[in-house]
Design a protein around this motif. Structure first.
Motif, PDB file in Angstrom:
ATOM      1  N   SER A  91       0.828  -1.218   0.000  1.00 32.34           N
ATOM      2  CA  SER A  91       0.000   0.000   0.000  1.00 32.34           C
ATOM      3  C   SER A  91       0.855   1.258   0.000  1.00 32.34           C
ATOM      4  O   SER A  91       0.548   2.234  -0.691  1.00 32.34           O
ATOM      5  N   ALA A  92       1.939   1.245   0.779  1.00 31.06           N
ATOM      6  CA  ALA A  92       2.821   2.411   0.839  1.00 31.06           C
ATOM      7  C   ALA A  92       3.489   2.672  -0.508  1.00 31.06           C
ATOM      8  O   ALA A  92       3.602   3.821  -0.944  1.00 31.06           O
ATOM      9  N   LEU A  93       3.914   1.613  -1.197  1.00 27.15           N
ATOM     10  CA  LEU A  93       4.520   1.790  -2.525  1.00 27.15           C
ATOM     11  C   LEU A  93       3.503   2.296  -3.542  1.00 27.15           C
ATOM     12  O   LEU A  93       3.813   3.169  -4.356  1.00 27.15           O
ATOM     13  N   ALA A  94       2.289   1.753  -3.499  1.00 29.48           N
ATOM     14  CA  ALA A  94       1.247   2.219  -4.425  1.00 29.48           C
ATOM     15  C   ALA A  94       0.959   3.703  -4.199  1.00 29.48           C
ATOM     16  O   ALA A  94       0.818   4.476  -5.159  1.00 29.48           O
ATOM     17  N   ALA A  95       0.892   4.133  -2.952  1.00 31.63           N
ATOM     18  CA  ALA A  95       0.642   5.541  -2.644  1.00 31.63           C
ATOM     19  C   ALA A  95       1.783   6.424  -3.154  1.00 31.63           C
ATOM     20  O   ALA A  95       1.545   7.486  -3.733  1.00 31.63           O
ATOM     21  N   ARG A  96       3.001   5.973  -2.960  1.00 30.66           N
ATOM     22  CA  ARG A  96       4.156   6.759  -3.418  1.00 30.66           C
ATOM     23  C   ARG A  96       4.196   6.836  -4.940  1.00 30.66           C
ATOM     24  O   ARG A  96       4.442   7.887  -5.517  1.00 30.66           O
ATOM     25  N   LEU A  97       3.968   5.697  -5.596  1.00 29.59           N
ATOM     26  CA  LEU A  97       3.993   5.697  -7.065  1.00 29.59           C
ATOM     27  C   LEU A  97       2.875   6.545  -7.658  1.00 29.59           C
ATOM     28  O   LEU A  97       3.055   7.165  -8.706  1.00 29.59           O
ATOM     29  N   SER A  98       1.719   6.579  -7.009  1.00 24.53           N
ATOM     30  CA  SER A  98       0.627   7.384  -7.547  1.00 24.53           C
ATOM     31  C   SER A  98       0.992   8.861  -7.586  1.00 24.53           C
ATOM     32  O   SER A  98       0.511   9.606  -8.439  1.00 24.53           O
ATOM     33  N   ARG A  99       1.873   9.296  -6.683  1.00 20.78           N
ATOM     34  CA  ARG A  99       2.357  10.681  -6.708  1.00 20.78           C
ATOM     35  C   ARG A  99       3.413  10.884  -7.785  1.00 20.78           C
ATOM     36  O   ARG A  99       3.510  11.954  -8.367  1.00 20.78           O
ATOM     37  N   LEU A 100       4.225   9.857  -8.028  1.00 20.00           N
ATOM     38  CA  LEU A 100       5.350   9.991  -8.954  1.00 20.00           C
ATOM     39  C   LEU A 100       4.970   9.724 -10.409  1.00 20.00           C
ATOM     40  O   LEU A 100       5.639  10.197 -11.326  1.00 20.00           O
ATOM     41  N   VAL A 101       3.925   8.930 -10.631  1.00 17.93           N
ATOM     42  CA  VAL A 101       3.488   8.581 -11.984  1.00 17.93           C
ATOM     43  C   VAL A 101       2.096   9.178 -12.164  1.00 17.93           C
ATOM     44  O   VAL A 101       1.098   8.550 -11.833  1.00 17.93           O
TER      45      VAL A 101
END
Length: 193
Positions: A91-101
């Motif tokens: 979940s933490a990676l998905a949240a971070r990637l949603s900001r970056l991509v």
């Protein structure tokens, strides 16, 4: 004698009530997690699913696991993850990637049952160590796959993040920053595929 026995029992009961410290819970989610957008996804929408994520069995605990020495770890009963560690990471990676991509919908593997992803990111974490009063050490292999299951990119992220302070909050924050580094590597790979 009976009075002494009763006093001993009462003292034992009161001593038991003072028990252990309450459990503390930690999360790897970024503090400024974006709010999910509302609306429908078109058939051509880019959907990225993060996961599954694998972690070493020794770390797959509800408690924080710290490295004490070369061959010793300690499971901290009073310091626990807010969710299973694999779910926290995903979940933490998905949240971070949603900001970056910005041009895609990014979701965690366990939450994507109704979505047909264009891209899937598989992550195999080999090290996610907490070293008290020192740092978090993180190492992972990752693969980006297209919906036809062809591997587009493979990579390796290996970082050591110093703890901001000697507390367990400082160590959990260092682990969270290690996931920032992984998310940046993944976002860069997604942009160049």
């Amino acid at each position: 004698m009976i009075r002494f026995l009763w006093m001993t029992i009462l003292i034992g009961l009161f001593a038991g009530c003072g028990g252990s410290a309450p459990a503390r819970f930690y999360t790897l989610m970024p503090a400024n997690d974006p709010v999910a957008a509302r609306g429908t996804l078109s058939d051509s929408a880019k959907i990225i699913v993060v996961g599954p994520v694998t972690i070493p069995a020794a770390l797959d605990q509800p408690q924080l696991v710290v490295t004490k020495g070369e061959h010793e770890v300690e499971v901290l009963e009073q310091h626990r993850w807010a969710a299973p560690l694999k779910d926290e990471i995903t979940s933490a990676l998905a949240a971070r990637l949603s900001r970056l991509v910005g041009d895609a919908t990014v979701t965690a593997y366990a939450q994507s049952t109704s979505l047909d992803p264009n891209v899937r990111i598989l992550i195999d974490i080999s090290r996610f160590e907490l070293r008290p009063k020192d740092r978090a050490v993180f190492e992972a292999l990752w693969t980006i796959k297209m919906n036809d299951e062809t591997a587009v990119r493979r990579g390796h992220t290996n970082v050591a993040i110093p703890a901001a302070n000697s507390s367990y909050v400082g160590l959990a924050t260092a682990q969270s920053r290690a996931l920032d580094a992984l998310a940046q590597d993944l976002a860069a790979a997604l942009r160049t595929r």
